[in-house]
Structures are given as C-alpha cells and as structure tokens.
Design a protein around this motif. Sequence first.
Motif, PDB file in Angstrom:
ATOM      1  N   LEU A 162      14.419  58.568  47.794  1.00 28.33           N
ATOM      2  CA  LEU A 162      15.553  57.815  48.334  1.00 28.33           C
ATOM      3  C   LEU A 162      16.106  56.836  47.307  1.00 28.33           C
ATOM      4  O   LEU A 162      17.320  56.694  47.169  1.00 28.33           O
ATOM      5  CB  LEU A 162      15.132  57.053  49.596  1.00 28.33           C
ATOM      6  CG  LEU A 162      15.053  57.867  50.885  1.00 28.33           C
ATOM      7  CD1 LEU A 162      14.354  57.066  51.972  1.00 28.33           C
ATOM      8  CD2 LEU A 162      16.445  58.283  51.349  1.00 28.33           C
ATOM      9  N   ALA A 163      15.204  56.168  46.605  1.00 28.47           N
ATOM     10  CA  ALA A 163      15.643  55.209  45.592  1.00 28.47           C
ATOM     11  C   ALA A 163      16.455  55.908  44.512  1.00 28.47           C
ATOM     12  O   ALA A 163      17.536  55.446  44.116  1.00 28.47           O
ATOM     13  CB  ALA A 163      14.438  54.502  44.989  1.00 28.47           C
ATOM     14  N   ALA A 164      15.952  57.043  44.040  1.00 28.39           N
ATOM     15  CA  ALA A 164      16.659  57.792  42.992  1.00 28.39           C
ATOM     16  C   ALA A 164      18.023  58.268  43.483  1.00 28.39           C
ATOM     17  O   ALA A 164      19.011  58.275  42.746  1.00 28.39           O
ATOM     18  CB  ALA A 164      15.816  58.979  42.544  1.00 28.39           C
ATOM     19  N   LEU A 165      18.079  58.661  44.732  1.00 29.35           N
ATOM     20  CA  LEU A 165      19.308  59.186  45.316  1.00 29.35           C
ATOM     21  C   LEU A 165      20.331  58.085  45.541  1.00 29.35           C
ATOM     22  O   LEU A 165      21.497  58.192  45.153  1.00 29.35           O
ATOM     23  CB  LEU A 165      18.963  59.855  46.651  1.00 29.35           C
ATOM     24  CG  LEU A 165      19.967  60.784  47.303  1.00 29.35           C
ATOM     25  CD1 LEU A 165      20.248  61.977  46.396  1.00 29.35           C
ATOM     26  CD2 LEU A 165      19.416  61.258  48.638  1.00 29.35           C
ATOM     27  N   TYR A 166      19.861  57.011  46.142  1.00 32.47           N
ATOM     28  CA  TYR A 166      20.781  55.974  46.601  1.00 32.47           C
ATOM     29  C   TYR A 166      21.288  55.095  45.457  1.00 32.47           C
ATOM     30  O   TYR A 166      22.394  54.579  45.509  1.00 32.47           O
ATOM     31  CB  TYR A 166      20.086  55.127  47.669  1.00 32.47           C
ATOM     32  CG  TYR A 166      21.056  54.439  48.602  1.00 32.47           C
ATOM     33  CD1 TYR A 166      22.103  55.157  49.190  1.00 32.47           C
ATOM     34  CD2 TYR A 166      20.938  53.091  48.896  1.00 32.47           C
ATOM     35  CE1 TYR A 166      22.995  54.541  50.042  1.00 32.47           C
ATOM     36  CE2 TYR A 166      21.824  52.461  49.759  1.00 32.47           C
ATOM     37  CZ  TYR A 166      22.859  53.188  50.311  1.00 32.47           C
ATOM     38  OH  TYR A 166      23.743  52.568  51.153  1.00 32.47           O
ATOM     39  N   ILE A 167      20.488  54.934  44.413  1.00 32.53           N
ATOM     40  CA  ILE A 167      20.919  54.118  43.273  1.00 32.53           C
ATOM     41  C   ILE A 167      22.149  54.737  42.607  1.00 32.53           C
ATOM     42  O   ILE A 167      23.069  54.032  42.194  1.00 32.53           O
ATOM     43  CB  ILE A 167      19.765  53.978  42.256  1.00 32.53           C
ATOM     44  CG1 ILE A 167      18.724  52.983  42.791  1.00 32.53           C
ATOM     45  CG2 ILE A 167      20.274  53.520  40.895  1.00 32.53           C
ATOM     46  CD1 ILE A 167      17.440  52.961  41.995  1.00 32.53           C
ATOM     47  N   THR A 168      22.149  56.046  42.519  1.00 33.99           N
ATOM     48  CA  THR A 168      23.237  56.733  41.804  1.00 33.99           C
ATOM     49  C   THR A 168      24.321  57.303  42.723  1.00 33.99           C
ATOM     50  O   THR A 168      25.393  57.660  42.253  1.00 33.99           O
ATOM     51  CB  THR A 168      22.664  57.882  40.948  1.00 33.99           C
ATOM     52  OG1 THR A 168      21.829  58.699  41.772  1.00 33.99           O
ATOM     53  CG2 THR A 168      21.833  57.340  39.801  1.00 33.99           C
ATOM     54  N   HIS A 169      24.038  57.381  44.008  1.00 37.08           N
ATOM     55  CA  HIS A 169      25.011  57.992  44.938  1.00 37.08           C
ATOM     56  C   HIS A 169      25.101  57.165  46.225  1.00 37.08           C
ATOM     57  O   HIS A 169      24.685  57.610  47.295  1.00 37.08           O
ATOM     58  CB  HIS A 169      24.611  59.424  45.278  1.00 37.08           C
ATOM     59  CG  HIS A 169      24.526  60.329  44.098  1.00 37.08           C
ATOM     60  ND1 HIS A 169      25.619  60.917  43.516  1.00 37.08           N
ATOM     61  CD2 HIS A 169      23.456  60.727  43.357  1.00 37.08           C
ATOM     62  CE1 HIS A 169      25.238  61.659  42.484  1.00 37.08           C
ATOM     63  NE2 HIS A 169      23.930  61.558  42.369  1.00 37.08           N
ATOM     64  N   LYS A 170      25.665  55.987  46.113  1.00 38.39           N
ATOM     65  CA  LYS A 170      25.743  55.109  47.285  1.00 38.39           C
ATOM     66  C   LYS A 170      26.745  55.603  48.328  1.00 38.39           C
ATOM     67  O   LYS A 170      26.825  55.054  49.427  1.00 38.39           O
ATOM     68  CB  LYS A 170      26.094  53.689  46.847  1.00 38.39           C
ATOM     69  CG  LYS A 170      24.938  52.983  46.138  1.00 38.39           C
ATOM     70  CD  LYS A 170      25.236  51.517  45.926  1.00 38.39           C
ATOM     71  CE  LYS A 170      23.998  50.749  45.491  1.00 38.39           C
ATOM     72  NZ  LYS A 170      23.390  51.252  44.263  1.00 38.39           N
ATOM     73  N   ASP A 171      27.511  56.626  47.972  1.00 43.72           N
ATOM     74  CA  ASP A 171      28.531  57.128  48.895  1.00 43.72           C
ATOM     75  C   ASP A 171      28.031  58.263  49.780  1.00 43.72           C
ATOM     76  O   ASP A 171      28.804  58.835  50.552  1.00 43.72           O
ATOM     77  CB  ASP A 171      29.754  57.610  48.106  1.00 43.72           C
ATOM     78  CG  ASP A 171      29.411  58.681  47.076  1.00 43.72           C
ATOM     79  OD1 ASP A 171      28.235  58.760  46.672  1.00 43.72           O
ATOM     80  OD2 ASP A 171      30.329  59.424  46.661  1.00 43.72           O
ATOM     81  N   ILE A 172      26.729  58.614  49.701  1.00 43.48           N
ATOM     82  CA  ILE A 172      26.241  59.704  50.552  1.00 43.48           C
ATOM     83  C   ILE A 172      26.293  59.292  52.024  1.00 43.48           C
ATOM     84  O   ILE A 172      26.080  58.130  52.371  1.00 43.48           O
ATOM     85  CB  ILE A 172      24.809  60.146  50.185  1.00 43.48           C
ATOM     86  CG1 ILE A 172      23.830  58.976  50.253  1.00 43.48           C
ATOM     87  CG2 ILE A 172      24.782  60.807  48.821  1.00 43.48           C
ATOM     88  CD1 ILE A 172      22.392  59.384  50.083  1.00 43.48           C
ATOM     89  N   GLU A 173      26.592  60.263  52.881  1.00 43.90           N
ATOM     90  CA  GLU A 173      26.723  59.994  54.307  1.00 43.90           C
ATOM     91  C   GLU A 173      25.447  60.306  55.082  1.00 43.90           C
ATOM     92  O   GLU A 173      25.261  59.831  56.201  1.00 43.90           O
ATOM     93  CB  GLU A 173      27.887  60.810  54.883  1.00 43.90           C
ATOM     94  CG  GLU A 173      29.230  60.412  54.310  1.00 43.90           C
ATOM     95  CD  GLU A 173      30.346  61.299  54.841  1.00 43.90           C
ATOM     96  OE1 GLU A 173      30.397  61.528  56.067  1.00 43.90           O
ATOM     97  OE2 GLU A 173      31.161  61.777  54.031  1.00 43.90           O
ATOM     98  N   ALA A 174      24.605  61.136  54.505  1.00 42.59           N
ATOM     99  CA  ALA A 174      23.360  61.506  55.182  1.00 42.59           C
ATOM    100  C   ALA A 174      22.363  62.013  54.146  1.00 42.59           C
ATOM    101  O   ALA A 174      22.735  62.323  53.004  1.00 42.59           O
ATOM    102  CB  ALA A 174      23.616  62.575  56.250  1.00 42.59           C
TER     103      ALA A 174
END
Length: 201
Positions: free
Chosen positions: A87-99
Amino acid sequence: MKIGTIILAAGDSSRMGGEPKQLLTYKGQSLIRRVTENALALQRGPVVVVLGANRPRIVPELAGLPVTIVDNPSWPTGQASSLKTGLAALYITHKDIEAVLVLHTDQPLVSLGLLLHLFDVRKEEGKGIVACRYDTQLSVPALFDRDYINELLQLKDDKGVKWVIGKHRADCSEVPFEAGSIDLDSKRDVEAFQQAQMQSQ
C-alpha cells in the motif's frame, strides 16, 4: 477508474518444504507470473508485487513485466506487513487511485474474468468492498475503495484483509468463487490439485 493492484507474494512457503509456491506451475506458467499477468491485463492502473522470502528465485519470473517490485523485510511478522508495504509503495506514487485490488499467488484458478466481474459488481452495487466467498469465508481476491486504505495500513501481525472485510460486512458485496478454496499451501494441496487437473483433462 484507476485501480491499484497489490500482489502478496512474500511468504516462505514453510509448509511446502522450502519450495516457493509462487514458482509452482499451472498451465505452463508459474503462479506468480500468472496472477501478475492477469492483474496487468485489467489495464486499470499500477501493479505492485510484494516479495520477501525467496526473492532472488522469484524476481526472474517477473522479467519484462511493467510492475513495481517492493521488498518486505518484515515478512515473517505476518501478512499485515506485506499489505502495508504494498500500500505504501502504491499510494506514495499514485495518490489518485480510486480503489485497491488485493491478490494472493496461491489461488491458481483466479482468472481475468473473475477480476473483471469484481469491478462490474462494484459498479452495480456501489459498496466500498467487493470480496470473494468460498467455503465459509469472505476473502481475496478483494477490492477496497480508497476510503479503506488508512484502515488497511493500520493492520498488524496476521490480521489481513479478512479482518477488515469482517468488520465492514454491511459495506461488502459478495462474489461467489468456490474455486477460491483451492489454495496451494502445502505439498498435499499441490498433489490433490494436480491429480484433479489430470482427471478433468
């Protein structure tokens, strides 16, 4: 709709006698390659693969695939640490994800069609979680609205996505997936699965 996918593949396959279950093959592909290609085929957003034990043996299976590979040095503490790492890796670089879609590697019968169906159910029913039902449980593959990211980040030890799903049943759509009960955790599981596949051919 931009969806981030996390593939949890950090475990040491202790019940497999040291042979990484991520490298077991089904229909000519390793399980890790198979689930990763299905996630990429969705074409919905970034894919993160979380590795830990057996990393040097697993990485070559992901060669050429446009994924982010992250290491979880805390993998022995339980699934929660791998989920948080992803989640950290995902959210740091892609804060625009919806799910966020969460996948394991040891369910060989997860198909692209099943994953697409999760998205259809989310769109039709509008719930914050879509999870698969098999045996008596609701679990992965599971899709979580971004509103659940903070709660998922607070999980500890062996508390995984099932715990969050159970806590929010009223906001969870169920997708029947009896084949989800086939997970290759031990040598006995693998032998039974291989035997069943031979009989069905």
